[in-house]
Design an enzyme around this catalytic site. Structure first.
Site, mmCIF file in Angstrom:
data_model
loop_
_atom_site.group_PDB
_atom_site.id
_atom_site.type_symbol
_atom_site.label_atom_id
_atom_site.label_comp_id
_atom_site.label_asym_id
_atom_site.label_seq_id
_atom_site.Cartn_x
_atom_site.Cartn_y
_atom_site.Cartn_z
ATOM 1 N N ARG A 129 0.857 -1.180 0.000
ATOM 2 C CA ARG A 129 0.000 0.000 0.000
ATOM 3 C C ARG A 129 0.898 1.236 0.000
ATOM 4 O O ARG A 129 2.115 1.124 0.137
ATOM 5 C CB ARG A 129 -0.931 -0.005 1.215
ATOM 6 C CG ARG A 129 -0.226 -0.507 2.464
ATOM 7 C CD ARG A 129 -0.719 0.103 3.694
ATOM 8 N NE ARG A 129 -0.559 1.527 3.664
ATOM 9 C CZ ARG A 129 0.593 2.138 3.820
ATOM 10 N NH1 ARG A 129 1.711 1.469 4.015
ATOM 11 N NH2 ARG A 129 0.667 3.464 3.762
ATOM 12 N N GLY A 130 0.276 2.407 -0.136
ATOM 13 C CA GLY A 130 1.061 3.634 -0.231
ATOM 14 C C GLY A 130 1.353 3.934 -1.692
ATOM 15 O O GLY A 130 1.694 3.031 -2.472
ATOM 16 N N GLN B 124 -2.666 2.642 9.809
ATOM 17 C CA GLN B 124 -1.325 2.636 9.200
ATOM 18 C C GLN B 124 -0.312 3.397 10.054
ATOM 19 O O GLN B 124 0.876 3.082 10.033
ATOM 20 C CB GLN B 124 -1.374 3.276 7.800
ATOM 21 C CG GLN B 124 -2.094 2.439 6.760
ATOM 22 C CD GLN B 124 -3.537 2.847 6.603
ATOM 23 O OE1 GLN B 124 -4.176 3.266 7.570
ATOM 24 N NE2 GLN B 124 -4.070 2.721 5.417
ATOM 25 N N ASP C 18 -1.409 10.850 -2.063
ATOM 26 C CA ASP C 18 -1.653 9.807 -3.055
ATOM 27 C C ASP C 18 -1.882 10.391 -4.433
ATOM 28 O O ASP C 18 -1.779 9.686 -5.433
ATOM 29 C CB ASP C 18 -2.871 8.981 -2.626
ATOM 30 C CG ASP C 18 -2.601 8.340 -1.283
ATOM 31 O OD1 ASP C 18 -2.072 7.246 -1.248
ATOM 32 O OD2 ASP C 18 -2.870 8.991 -0.241
ATOM 33 N N ASN D 78 -5.062 12.734 0.182
ATOM 34 C CA ASN D 78 -4.279 11.889 1.096
ATOM 35 C C ASN D 78 -5.239 11.121 1.997
ATOM 36 O O ASN D 78 -6.456 11.291 1.938
ATOM 37 C CB ASN D 78 -3.310 12.746 1.919
ATOM 38 C CG ASN D 78 -2.247 11.912 2.600
ATOM 39 O OD1 ASN D 78 -1.662 11.024 1.989
ATOM 40 N ND2 ASN D 78 -2.006 12.145 3.876
ATOM 41 N N LYS D 79 -4.677 10.266 2.817
ATOM 42 C CA LYS D 79 -5.470 9.402 3.695
ATOM 43 C C LYS D 79 -6.547 10.204 4.434
ATOM 44 O O LYS D 79 -6.298 11.313 4.901
ATOM 45 C CB LYS D 79 -4.532 8.711 4.692
ATOM 46 C CG LYS D 79 -5.174 7.746 5.646
ATOM 47 C CD LYS D 79 -6.040 6.687 4.992
ATOM 48 C CE LYS D 79 -5.308 5.869 3.949
ATOM 49 N NZ LYS D 79 -6.230 5.019 3.150
HETATM 50 O O1 MRU Z 1 -4.655 3.358 1.811
HETATM 51 P P1 MRU Z 1 -3.161 3.395 1.901
HETATM 52 O O2 MRU Z 1 -2.575 2.820 3.112
HETATM 53 O O3 MRU Z 1 -2.512 2.910 0.628
HETATM 54 O O4 MRU Z 1 -2.928 4.940 2.021
HETATM 55 C C1 MRU Z 1 -2.079 5.644 1.311
HETATM 56 C C2 MRU Z 1 -1.130 6.258 2.205
HETATM 57 O O5 MRU Z 1 -0.187 5.617 2.597
HETATM 58 C C3 MRU Z 1 -1.333 7.606 2.661
HETATM 59 O O6 MRU Z 1 -2.397 8.268 2.177
HETATM 60 C C4 MRU Z 1 -0.035 8.352 2.644
HETATM 61 O O7 MRU Z 1 -0.127 9.398 3.523
HETATM 62 C C5 MRU Z 1 0.352 8.853 1.283
HETATM 63 S S1 MRU Z 1 0.847 7.637 0.188
HETATM 64 C C6 MRU Z 1 2.459 7.460 0.517
#
Ligand code: MRU
Length: 369
Positions: free
Chosen positions: A54-55, A207, A248, A258-259
């Site tokens: 993920r990320g 996370q 993202d 972002n998250k």
């Molecule tokens: O849903 P995820 O865990 O893939 O979330 C993405 C993220 O890790 C975050 O939004 C992060 O802050 C940015 S992506 C490196």
């Protein structure tokens, strides 16, 4: 970055077996460190969708390797169609991180440049590795470019620890190495600048509590996990010197996807005069998008992630029900922080204002006539 003293990246080709991609399966961290083999594009798609990886950056790198596996298994007489279908399967896994589509398109373009099947496979392998190496190198430079901001605050505080709040996991687990939001933090820590990180737990998948806390611990960076709602209170009481988060997808005008929960932190930071930085490699810019709030696709995941919570009990990883069994739950994965709430963007080319002029100042090749 190191795990128990050994250097790992988050994705690599298995030693002596170029038909197997290996990843760290993040579903079991921080309690178990599991390396998983991926051998087909279908396995790669499942790993992205079910968040073994993920990320934004890592999703892009994994998609790059997924396309390489697709090339490896594509039928000779239907190569192009198989590849395009594989890209569609990968792109459908998670909608918000723009790195995913970017990696698939780079692969399709590169593979189209060569003729024979053997050349296409070699090109796909090379491109997967390039996407991966680029991610690591860009994040390293994000760290270098963010370091000055932390250093300046440290000097203002006469060397007292700089308190940095971060949300979700934009660390090396979310990329190939270094991370985005954490890269300046690691750089500062390694340069001997005292830092302390407030780690938002980041419900529903936690996370922050599970991954960021583990990463920072492995690197010896002082940190404290907080519940998601604590940040505003800390900012009101001068306990946060700056926020650094990842993204993202960031529009060419500086709106930051972002998250979920990032927007609320940015509002609190704005109200309290706390600088709010977003760190990103340029693969996370969406050069076509202008209005993040209206245009950005926001992933909606299953309600069970909100209703249940995973943890360790008697040495076993267990999931328990948190809510009344029949209460419905909604689970938006991301939100958009408007550019006006962002102090600056930390990129591999430098730090800029979160607006079109600032961004294009660093990336002039993205200017449109
Ligand atoms: O849903 P995820 O865990 O893939 O979330 C993405 C993220 O890790 C975050 O939004 C992060 O802050 C940015 S992506 C490196």
């Amino acid at each position: 970055m190191n795990v128990n003293g050994k250097h790992y990246r988050t994705i690599w080709l298995k030693e002596n077996d170029a038909s197997t991609v290996q990843i760290i399966d993040q579903r079991w961290l921080p309690h178990q460190f599991v390396v998983e083999d991926l051998c087909t594009v279908q396995e790669v798609a499942a790993a992205i969708k079910e968040m073994h990886v993920r990320g934004a950056g890592l999703i892009g790198a994994t998609a790059g390797f997924g396309m390489y596996l697709a090339a490896l298994h594509a039928p000779e007489d239907d190569f192009a169609r198989y590849l395009l279908e594989s890209a569609e399967i990968l792109k459908a896994t998670r909608p918000t991180a723009v790195n995913l589509a970017y990696a698939c398109h780079r692969q399709i373009d590169a593979i189209a440049q060569v003729d024979t099947r053997a050349e296409k496979i070699a090109t796909a392998r090379e491109m997967a590795q390039r996407i991966t190496d680029e991610d690591a190198e860009f994040c390293r430079r994000v760290g270098e470019n963010g370091l000055a901001t932390i250093q300046a605050i440290s000097e203002q505080k006469n060397g007292a620890p700089v308190n940095i709040l971060t949300h979700c996991n934009a660390g090396w687990l979310a990329f190939v190495d270094y991370g985005s939001a954490t890269a300046p933090i690691y750089a500062a820590h390694d340069a001997g600048i005292p830092v302390h990180v407030w780690v938002d737990e980041t419900r529903p998948r936690n996370q922050g509590a599970r991954l960021t806390a583990w990463e920072l611990g492995q690197h010896g960076v002082p940190h404290t996990v907080i519940a998601d709602n604590v940040g505003g209170h800390l900012m009101q009481h001068g306990e946060v010197d700056l926020c650094i988060v990842g993204t993202d997808r960031t529009t060419r005008t500086g709106d930051v996807g972002n998250k979920i929960g990032t927007y609320l932190k940015a509002l609190a930071a704005n109200d309290n005069g706390v600088p709010f930085y977003v760190a990103l490699p340029s693969s996370t810019f969406d050069w076509e998008m202008r209005d993040g709030v209206r245009e950005m696709p926001i992933e909606e995941r299953g309600g069970d992630e909100v209703k249940r919570i995973q943890g360790l009990k008697d040495g076993e990883i267990t999931t328990v029900l948190l809510t009344p069994a029949d209460s419905p739950a909604k689970n938006f994965g991301f939100d958009v922080t408007p550019a006006r709430l962002v102090t600056g963007l930390i990129t591999e080319r430098g730090v800029c204002a979160a607006n079109e002029e600032g961004i294009l100042g660093l990336y002039p090749e993205q200017r449109k006539n």
